[in-house]
Design a protein around this motif. Structure first.
Motif, short mmCIF file in Angstrom:
data_model
loop_
_atom_site.label_atom_id
_atom_site.label_comp_id
_atom_site.label_asym_id
_atom_site.label_seq_id
_atom_site.Cartn_x
_atom_site.Cartn_y
_atom_site.Cartn_z
N GLU A 31 -30.74 41.29 66.32
CA GLU A 31 -30.25 40.44 67.52
C GLU A 31 -29.03 39.77 67.35
O GLU A 31 -28.15 39.88 68.06
CB GLU A 31 -31.57 39.64 67.65
CG GLU A 31 -32.65 40.13 68.34
CD GLU A 31 -33.66 40.42 67.36
OE1 GLU A 31 -34.62 41.26 67.80
OE2 GLU A 31 -33.38 40.54 66.05
N PRO A 32 -28.90 39.08 66.16
CA PRO A 32 -27.38 37.97 66.01
C PRO A 32 -26.27 39.10 65.98
O PRO A 32 -25.08 38.77 66.53
CB PRO A 32 -27.44 37.31 64.80
CG PRO A 32 -29.06 37.11 64.67
CD PRO A 32 -29.83 38.37 65.15
N PHE A 33 -26.35 40.02 65.19
CA PHE A 33 -25.32 41.21 64.83
C PHE A 33 -25.00 41.74 66.44
O PHE A 33 -23.70 42.03 66.63
CB PHE A 33 -25.85 42.24 64.33
CG PHE A 33 -24.65 43.24 63.92
CD1 PHE A 33 -23.54 43.20 63.34
CD2 PHE A 33 -25.06 44.60 64.91
CE1 PHE A 33 -22.70 44.16 63.13
CE2 PHE A 33 -24.01 45.29 64.58
CZ PHE A 33 -22.77 45.43 63.67
N ILE A 34 -25.98 42.22 67.34
CA ILE A 34 -25.83 42.77 68.33
C ILE A 34 -24.93 41.71 69.40
O ILE A 34 -24.18 42.04 70.18
CB ILE A 34 -27.07 43.24 69.23
CG1 ILE A 34 -27.31 44.54 68.19
CG2 ILE A 34 -26.77 43.74 70.75
CD1 ILE A 34 -28.79 44.92 68.81
N LEU A 35 -25.65 40.53 69.64
CA LEU A 35 -24.89 39.40 70.30
C LEU A 35 -23.47 39.36 69.80
O LEU A 35 -22.73 39.07 70.97
CB LEU A 35 -25.77 38.30 70.37
CG LEU A 35 -26.95 38.24 70.94
CD1 LEU A 35 -27.92 37.09 70.63
CD2 LEU A 35 -26.95 38.60 72.45
N ALA A 36 -23.17 39.25 68.66
CA ALA A 36 -21.81 38.86 68.11
C ALA A 36 -20.91 40.05 68.47
O ALA A 36 -19.67 39.75 69.10
CB ALA A 36 -21.79 38.85 66.64
N MET A 37 -21.24 41.34 68.30
CA MET A 37 -20.17 42.60 69.07
C MET A 37 -20.17 42.40 70.28
O MET A 37 -18.91 42.77 70.84
CB MET A 37 -20.94 43.80 68.33
CG MET A 37 -21.23 43.86 67.02
SD MET A 37 -19.70 43.82 66.19
CE MET A 37 -19.78 41.93 65.54
N ILE A 38 -21.11 42.02 71.15
CA ILE A 38 -20.99 42.00 72.67
C ILE A 38 -20.42 40.53 73.04
O ILE A 38 -19.35 40.79 73.85
CB ILE A 38 -22.29 42.09 73.27
CG1 ILE A 38 -22.89 43.57 73.09
CG2 ILE A 38 -22.04 42.08 74.82
CD1 ILE A 38 -24.13 44.04 73.39
N GLY A 39 -20.88 39.42 72.64
CA GLY A 39 -20.52 38.22 73.50
C GLY A 39 -19.36 37.41 72.42
O GLY A 39 -18.91 36.66 73.10
N GLY A 40 -19.13 38.16 71.38
CA GLY A 40 -18.26 37.59 70.42
C GLY A 40 -16.96 38.41 70.48
O GLY A 40 -16.00 37.92 71.29
N VAL A 41 -17.08 39.69 69.79
CA VAL A 41 -15.54 40.35 69.33
C VAL A 41 -15.17 41.15 70.86
O VAL A 41 -14.06 40.81 71.25
CB VAL A 41 -15.88 41.39 68.59
CG1 VAL A 41 -14.71 42.43 68.26
CG2 VAL A 41 -16.19 40.59 67.14
N ALA A 42 -16.20 41.85 71.37
CA ALA A 42 -15.82 42.46 72.55
C ALA A 42 -15.01 41.61 73.90
O ALA A 42 -14.26 41.77 74.51
CB ALA A 42 -16.91 43.25 73.41
N TYR A 43 -16.04 40.49 73.82
CA TYR A 43 -15.74 39.42 74.97
C TYR A 43 -14.45 38.91 74.68
O TYR A 43 -13.42 38.86 75.55
CB TYR A 43 -16.72 38.43 75.19
CG TYR A 43 -16.35 37.27 76.12
CD1 TYR A 43 -16.47 37.42 77.43
CD2 TYR A 43 -15.91 36.09 75.59
CE1 TYR A 43 -16.12 36.40 78.25
CE2 TYR A 43 -15.43 35.24 76.59
CZ TYR A 43 -15.73 35.40 77.87
OH TYR A 43 -15.47 34.24 78.66
N CYS A 44 -13.94 38.36 73.58
CA CYS A 44 -12.82 37.80 73.27
C CYS A 44 -11.44 38.63 73.44
O CYS A 44 -10.68 38.22 73.74
CB CYS A 44 -12.98 37.14 71.63
SG CYS A 44 -14.05 35.69 71.53
N LEU A 45 -11.79 39.67 72.88
CA LEU A 45 -10.66 40.59 72.93
C LEU A 45 -10.29 41.25 74.33
O LEU A 45 -9.14 41.03 74.62
CB LEU A 45 -10.91 42.20 72.15
CG LEU A 45 -10.92 41.92 70.62
CD1 LEU A 45 -11.38 43.19 69.86
CD2 LEU A 45 -9.92 41.22 69.82
#
Length: 305
Positions: A68-82
Motif C-alpha cells: 500500500e505505501p509503495f502504490i500510494l507513493a508512485m501515484i500521489g508522490g512521484v506521478a502527482y509531483c511530476l
C-alpha cells in the motif's frame, strides 16, 4: 486553553497558507528555472532525510514493506509531483486552481466509482453540472480570446487531479494513518525516484541560484510534505472532513488571485469565469446549509454500532 473547534480552525489556517504557498512557489519554480525533475528530487530527498531516522528511532518501519505505501507513493508522490510541477512551466497559477484543485473533488468521485463502484450522491451531480458548465464557458471564451481552448499545461493539471483523486480513494479504502501515509509516500518516492533522477534524468540545478533552491527545497520538502499533511488531518479530527475540505479548497483560488499582482500574471474574463465556476463546484456551498454532512452521519452511526 483553546477549544477543540478553535484548534481546528488554527490547523485549517496553517494548511491553507501552505497549500496556497504551493501554488505560488510552484509557479516561481518556472520563473527561477528550477525544473520539475529537480524540485521533485529535492523535495523527497529532504523529506527522506528527516523521516527515515525518526522511523528507525521509533522502530516503526514494518509498514514500509507492505504494497500500500509503495502504490500510494508512485501515484500521489512521484506521478502527482511530476505532472503538477511540469504544468506550472506552461500556464499561469490561476489554471492550477481551475484544472487541478477545482477538478480534484470530481476526479475523486470518479475514481471511487470506477475503482470501488461508489455511486455519486446528489451533491456530486450538482458539482459536475456546475463544473462542466464553467469549463465549457471558459474554453469558449479562451478560444475567442486566443484561438486555443486548452493548453498542454491544463492537460497536465487535469492528469494531476486524476492522480490525486485515485490517491485519495485508495488512502480512504486502505485506512492508513496520517503518519504512515505521509512517511510512506515520502520515503518510497525518494527510494524509487531519486536514483532514477541521478542516473537518467536531465538536471538544471546550475540554472537556479542557491537561495532559490534552498527555499524551494525547505518549503516543498518540509512544509508541503510533512506539516501540511499532519495539520490537515488534525483539522479533520476537530472540524469534520467536509468543513475542513471546503475551507482549505479556497487556498489555491486565493493564491491564484494573489498571483496576478505578485507574479504579474494575466486575469482574463475566461479565467475569472473558470475560477468562479470551479470554485463553487469544488466548495459545494449549498451543503453548508444542510443539517448534517452525510459523511459525518455515517461516522456517527459507526461509532454507535
Amino acid at each position: 486553553m483553546m477549544t477543540s473547534r478553535t484548534q481546528g480552525y488554527l490547523y485549517v489556517a496553517i494548511t491553507m497558507c501552505i497549500w496556497g504557498g504551493f501554488t505560488i512557489t510552484s509557479r516561481l519554480n518556472a520563473i527561477w528555472h528550477i525544473s520539475p525533475w529537480d524540485i521533485t528530487a529535492l523535495r523527497f530527498s529532504l523529506a527522506f532525510c528527516i523521516l527515515m531516522p525518526i522511523l528507525l528511532y521509533k522502530k516503526d518501519t514494518a509498514f514500509l514493506f507492505k504494497k500500500e505505501p509503495f502504490i500510494l507513493a508512485m501515484i500521489g508522490g512521484v506521478a502527482y509531483c511530476l505532472t503538477s510541477y511540469s504544468a506550472f512551466h506552461f500556464v499561469p497559477a490561476a489554471h492550477a486552481a481551475i484544472f487541478l484543485n477545482g477538478c480534484i473533488p470530481l476526479c475523486t468521485a470518479l475514481a471511487g466509482f470506477f475503482l470501488y463502484k461508489q455511486p455519486f450522491d446528489k451533491h456530486t451531480w450538482i458539482s459536475l453540472v456546475i463544473m462542466m458548465t464553467a469549463i465549457s464557458a471558459m474554453s469558449f471564451l479562451m478560444y475567442e480570446e486566443t484561438g486555443v481552448a486548452f493548453g498542454f499545461g491544463d492537460f497536465l493539471f487535469f492528469c494531476s487531479a486524476i492522480w490525486w483523486g485515485i490517491f485519495t480513494v485508495l488512502l480512504r479504502q486502505w485506512k492508513l494513518s496520517a503518519w504512515h501515509s505521509m512517511a510512506g509516500v515520502a520515503i518510497w518516492s525518494a527510494i524509487i525516484y531519486v536514483p532514477i533522477y541521478l542516473l537518467f534524468l536531465p538536471k538544471h540545478l546550475d540554472q537556479a541560484t542557491m537561495p532559490h533552491l534552498l527555499m524551494q527545497t525547505l518549503f516543498h520538502g518540509v512544509f508541503v510534505v510533512i506539516i501540511a499533511t499532519l495539520a490537515y488531518v488534525e483539522a479533520i479530527k476537530r472540524l469534520g472532513a467536509f468543513k475542513t475540505g471546503s475551507i482549505v479548497t479556497l487556498a489555491p483560488f486565493i493564491a491564484a488571485i494573489i498571483a496576478v499582482p505578485l507574479l504579474n500574471e494575466p486575469l482574463s474574463l475566461a479565467i475569472i469565469c473558470g475560477l468562479i465556476g470551479m470554485g463553487i463546484g469544488a466548495l459545494q456551498p449549498w451543503r453548508w446549509f444542510a443539517h448534517k454532512d452525510s459523511l459525518q452521519t455515517s461516522l456517527e452511526q459507526q461509532n454507535k454500532d
